[in-house]
Design a protein around this motif. Structure first.
Motif, short mmCIF file in Angstrom:
data_model
loop_
_atom_site.label_atom_id
_atom_site.label_comp_id
_atom_site.label_asym_id
_atom_site.label_seq_id
_atom_site.Cartn_x
_atom_site.Cartn_y
_atom_site.Cartn_z
N ARG A 1 45.39 43.49 47.25
CA ARG A 1 45.09 44.62 48.11
C ARG A 1 43.63 45.04 47.99
O ARG A 1 43.07 45.06 46.89
N CYS A 2 43.12 45.36 49.14
CA CYS A 2 41.75 45.87 49.17
C CYS A 2 41.81 47.38 49.12
O CYS A 2 42.46 48.01 49.94
N ASN A 3 41.17 47.94 48.15
CA ASN A 3 41.19 49.40 48.01
C ASN A 3 40.28 50.09 49.02
O ASN A 3 40.38 51.30 49.21
N HIS A 4 39.45 49.31 49.65
CA HIS A 4 38.53 49.89 50.62
C HIS A 4 39.18 50.07 51.99
O HIS A 4 39.20 51.16 52.53
N CYS A 5 39.73 48.98 52.54
CA CYS A 5 40.32 49.06 53.88
C CYS A 5 41.84 49.16 53.85
O CYS A 5 42.47 49.45 54.86
N GLY A 6 42.44 48.89 52.72
CA GLY A 6 43.89 49.01 52.57
C GLY A 6 44.69 47.80 53.00
O GLY A 6 45.91 47.83 52.97
N TYR B 1 36.61 38.20 47.50
CA TYR B 1 36.33 39.49 48.10
C TYR B 1 37.22 39.67 49.32
O TYR B 1 37.71 38.69 49.87
N CYS B 2 37.40 40.90 49.73
CA CYS B 2 38.22 41.20 50.91
C CYS B 2 37.59 40.54 52.14
O CYS B 2 36.47 40.85 52.51
N PRO B 3 38.33 39.61 52.81
CA PRO B 3 37.75 38.91 53.98
C PRO B 3 37.40 39.84 55.13
O PRO B 3 36.44 39.60 55.86
N SER B 4 38.21 40.88 55.27
CA SER B 4 37.99 41.83 56.35
C SER B 4 36.69 42.63 56.14
O SER B 4 35.92 42.82 57.06
N CYS B 5 36.53 43.07 54.92
CA CYS B 5 35.33 43.85 54.59
C CYS B 5 34.09 42.96 54.51
O CYS B 5 32.99 43.42 54.76
N LEU B 6 34.33 41.69 54.17
CA LEU B 6 33.23 40.75 54.05
C LEU B 6 32.56 40.50 55.41
O LEU B 6 31.35 40.29 55.48
ZN ZN Z 1 38.89 45.42 52.74
#
Ligand code: ZN
Length: 106
Positions: A71-76, A85-90
């Motif tokens: 789980r990404c704590n940034h985007c959820g 790293y979170c692919p979405s945030c990347l």
């Molecule tokens: Zn994310």
């Protein structure tokens, strides 16, 4: 001769109690397996506890599914595969590490 018959009945009764007890013990073991307790009891009762214990030991253990999420704590967002790293945030140029979460289900 009568006395002998009486002894025989008693032995049979004790054997019967042990028999049922053994079948129940195998049934208890069976509850942790895919075959289940009830089927383990029936098998060990009809086909003797020796067959029952073989049957239960051959049965696979109830599958405990271990689900690992990231789980990404940034985007959820949650991922089932590991990423550095979170692919979405990347995509947005942010490097957020994913948090590993493991769950156990039956
Ligand atoms: Zn994310």
């Amino acid at each position: 001769m009568i006395k002998y018959d009486y002894l025989n009945t008693e032995v049979l009764l004790v054997t019967g109690i042990i028999y049922v007890f053994l079948a129940l013990s195998i049934a208890k073991l069976g509850t942790y397996k895919t075959c289940g307790g009830w089927r383990a009891f029936v098998v060990s009762f009809i086909l003797t506890p020796i067959v029952g214990i073989i049957y239960v030991s051959l049965c696979p253990v109830k599958s405990i599914l271990k689900i690992i999420h990231y789980r990404c704590n940034h985007c959820g967002l949650e991922y089932t595969t590991e990423h550095k790293y979170c692919p979405s945030c990347l995509k947005e140029g942010n490097k957020y590490k994913l948090q590993r979460i493991s769950m156990k289900t039956y």
